[in-house]
Design a protein around this motif. Sequence first.
Motif, PDB file in Angstrom:
ATOM      1  N   ALA A 196       0.845  -1.193   0.000  1.00 44.27           N
ATOM      2  CA  ALA A 196       0.000   0.000   0.000  1.00 44.27           C
ATOM      3  C   ALA A 196       0.879   1.240   0.000  1.00 44.27           C
ATOM      4  CB  ALA A 196      -0.921   0.002   1.215  1.00 44.27           C
ATOM      5  N   THR A 197       0.434   2.278  -0.704  1.00 45.47           N
ATOM      6  CA  THR A 197       1.201   3.517  -0.819  1.00 45.47           C
ATOM      7  C   THR A 197       0.314   4.716  -0.500  1.00 45.47           C
ATOM      8  OG1 THR A 197       0.704   3.827  -3.178  1.00 45.47           O
ATOM      9  CG2 THR A 197       2.630   2.474  -2.631  1.00 45.47           C
ATOM     10  N   ALA A 198       0.950   5.888  -0.421  1.00 48.28           N
ATOM     11  CA  ALA A 198       0.229   7.090  -0.013  1.00 48.28           C
ATOM     12  C   ALA A 198      -0.725   7.610  -1.066  1.00 48.28           C
ATOM     13  CB  ALA A 198       1.224   8.185   0.370  1.00 48.28           C
ATOM     14  N   SER A 199      -0.525   7.231  -2.328  1.00 46.54           N
ATOM     15  CA  SER A 199      -1.394   7.701  -3.413  1.00 46.54           C
ATOM     16  C   SER A 199      -1.227   6.783  -4.607  1.00 46.54           C
ATOM     17  CB  SER A 199      -1.022   9.136  -3.819  1.00 46.54           C
ATOM     18  OG  SER A 199       0.272   9.165  -4.421  1.00 46.54           O
ATOM     19  N   GLY A 200      -2.110   6.944  -5.579  1.00 48.45           N
ATOM     20  CA  GLY A 200      -1.967   6.180  -6.808  1.00 48.45           C
ATOM     21  C   GLY A 200      -0.651   6.482  -7.506  1.00 48.45           C
ATOM     22  N   MET A 201      -0.281   7.760  -7.553  1.00 51.11           N
ATOM     23  CA  MET A 201       0.982   8.120  -8.186  1.00 51.11           C
ATOM     24  C   MET A 201       2.171   7.655  -7.361  1.00 51.11           C
ATOM     25  SD  MET A 201       0.165   9.105 -11.039  1.00 51.11           S
ATOM     26  CE  MET A 201       1.884   9.255 -11.506  1.00 51.11           C
ATOM     27  N   GLY A 202       1.991   7.520  -6.045  1.00 45.88           N
ATOM     28  CA  GLY A 202       3.027   6.900  -5.230  1.00 45.88           C
ATOM     29  C   GLY A 202       3.255   5.460  -5.650  1.00 45.88           C
ATOM     30  N   ALA A 203       2.173   4.761  -5.993  1.00 46.53           N
ATOM     31  CA  ALA A 203       2.282   3.383  -6.472  1.00 46.53           C
ATOM     32  C   ALA A 203       2.949   3.335  -7.845  1.00 46.53           C
ATOM     33  CB  ALA A 203       0.899   2.742  -6.534  1.00 46.53           C
ATOM     34  N   VAL A 204       2.519   4.206  -8.760  1.00 46.00           N
ATOM     35  CA  VAL A 204       3.095   4.223 -10.112  1.00 46.00           C
ATOM     36  C   VAL A 204       4.583   4.522 -10.058  1.00 46.00           C
ATOM     37  CG1 VAL A 204       3.087   5.450 -12.325  1.00 46.00           C
ATOM     38  CG2 VAL A 204       0.915   4.841 -11.227  1.00 46.00           C
ATOM     39  N   SER A 205       4.963   5.580  -9.343  1.00 45.10           N
ATOM     40  CA  SER A 205       6.374   5.970  -9.291  1.00 45.10           C
ATOM     41  C   SER A 205       7.219   4.919  -8.582  1.00 45.10           C
ATOM     42  CB  SER A 205       6.525   7.333  -8.613  1.00 45.10           C
ATOM     43  OG  SER A 205       6.006   7.310  -7.297  1.00 45.10           O
ATOM     44  N   THR A 206       6.701   4.333  -7.494  1.00 44.28           N
ATOM     45  CA  THR A 206       7.453   3.307  -6.776  1.00 44.28           C
ATOM     46  C   THR A 206       7.657   2.076  -7.637  1.00 44.28           C
ATOM     47  OG1 THR A 206       6.657   4.088  -4.625  1.00 44.28           O
ATOM     48  CG2 THR A 206       7.464   1.824  -4.726  1.00 44.28           C
ATOM     49  N   ALA A 207       6.621   1.663  -8.357  1.00 40.13           N
ATOM     50  CA  ALA A 207       6.744   0.497  -9.242  1.00 40.13           C
ATOM     51  C   ALA A 207       7.757   0.754 -10.353  1.00 40.13           C
ATOM     52  CB  ALA A 207       5.390   0.137  -9.826  1.00 40.13           C
ATOM     53  N   LEU A 208       7.691   1.933 -10.964  1.00 43.81           N
ATOM     54  CA  LEU A 208       8.618   2.246 -12.048  1.00 43.81           C
ATOM     55  C   LEU A 208      10.056   2.353 -11.549  1.00 43.81           C
ATOM     56  CD1 LEU A 208       6.510   4.858 -14.058  1.00 43.81           C
ATOM     57  CD2 LEU A 208       7.267   2.612 -14.873  1.00 43.81           C
ATOM     58  N   LEU A 209      10.259   3.019 -10.411  1.00 41.64           N
ATOM     59  CA  LEU A 209      11.608   3.163  -9.873  1.00 41.64           C
ATOM     60  C   LEU A 209      12.192   1.805  -9.475  1.00 41.64           C
ATOM     61  CD1 LEU A 209      11.130   6.377  -7.715  1.00 41.64           C
ATOM     62  CD2 LEU A 209      12.537   6.171  -9.781  1.00 41.64           C
ATOM     63  N   THR A 210      11.349   0.900  -9.022  1.00 41.64           N
ATOM     64  CA  THR A 210      11.814  -0.442  -8.667  1.00 41.64           C
ATOM     65  C   THR A 210      12.201  -1.225  -9.910  1.00 41.64           C
ATOM     66  OG1 THR A 210      10.387  -0.438  -6.711  1.00 41.64           O
ATOM     67  CG2 THR A 210      11.193  -2.576  -7.474  1.00 41.64           C
ATOM     68  N   ALA A 211      11.361  -1.168 -10.926  1.00 43.24           N
ATOM     69  CA  ALA A 211      11.630  -1.915 -12.161  1.00 43.24           C
ATOM     70  C   ALA A 211      12.803  -1.331 -12.942  1.00 43.24           C
ATOM     71  CB  ALA A 211      10.379  -1.938 -13.032  1.00 43.24           C
ATOM     72  N   LEU A 212      13.066  -0.031 -12.750  1.00 44.82           N
ATOM     73  CA  LEU A 212      14.114   0.667 -13.502  1.00 44.82           C
ATOM     74  C   LEU A 212      15.278   1.070 -12.609  1.00 44.82           C
ATOM     75  CD1 LEU A 212      11.614   2.881 -15.491  1.00 44.82           C
ATOM     76  CD2 LEU A 212      13.042   1.085 -16.499  1.00 44.82           C
TER      77      LEU A 212
END
Length: 401
Positions: free
Chosen positions: A88-104
């Motif tokens: 769980a993250t603080a916002s939808g964009m927190g989820a998007v950015s965290t997923a992208l930064l992890t994958a990249l």
Amino acid sequence: MTSEKKLGKSTQAIHAGERQSSPTQKSGIPLLPPIYQNSTFRFTTAAECAEAFRDEESGYVYTRWGNPTQEVLEKKLAVLEAGEAALATASGMGAVSTALLTALADGGHVVAMENLYSATFQILSEELPRFGIETTFVDATDPSQIERAIRPDTKVLYLESPTNPLLKLIDLRASAEIAKAHDMISIIDNTFATPCGQQPITLGIDVVVHSMTKYLSGTGAVIAGAIIGQKAFVTRAKEGALRNFGAVISPFNAWLTLQGITTLPLRFARHCENAVRVAAFLEAHPAVAWVRYPGLPSHPQHELAKHQMDAFGGMITLELKGGRAAGEHLVDRLQRCALAVSLGDVRTLICHPASTTHSHVPAEIRQQIGIADGLVRISVGLEDVEDILADLEQALESCAP
């Protein structure tokens, strides 16, 4: 976890991930998961504290690292989306950015659907290039375009389906197969469909992200996001980008989201029931040029929708014949439907993307991907459908050409 995944969707939404024993020494189990509204956790000995730092599974340390309320939510999300783990993250964009930064984490290149939520488009087109990460935007409704855009350094395939706001659909199984063949991580924003509409992981997608602000919480009272996928990826995201960049959900928002999820299957069914009625009404109205709703036979990808979706959702997109002036006139005249930029609320929400959600996307790109100035997006709520129709009808009266 295994047995919970065999339960029906409504049973999962209510019971999955919740404690079956008391968190205290006394008898009695809280019927609702309690809110652990605290920032840190105390220990009785130095050895116990040191063990928690060595092995986080042995205890909670600090809410930025994890919290019991958040953990219940994450277990429930993993079951609902058929994933191994969730974050769980603080916002939808927190989820998007965290997923992208992890994958990249080691850099690389992204292939992404051209029609995306505007903030996601901005991350991919403006923020990540500052770190040397490039994105090629394609019409991912055509799998061959995905294939042609792949480079030797491509690490991520990023998708939405249905897309925001045009409600285009992506063949998820075909896209996942392409990603796997090229050793890419496939990520999809499943906010519009919810786990009640489709489960992308069962179709081969690696990572699902959500803005839980929308359908999952359902009340418009919460800002929250989620990442669901394999445990190894979720753990990297939790211990790396989420913890270090700090997009951490508050215990209270985690608890509120838990309450919302319990009614998600029931609410989503009503959203879908109302939306198909509203879409059919709009399609027949003389002021409307066209309507996009996956549940209508007129949707260009209706057959794909029937194949990979369990329900068609509560989102409708239409274009008015009168262009921008008609779109603005429509939203100005509504009395019951609310002019607001979010979605998935119990209330019917309507917005004009060219002047709101996608105003930051350059006009030439908006036109190129089909976001015309007369485009209107409706998130159909849970009101009596006759009242929604009456409000739209009176607002459309003076929009007819």
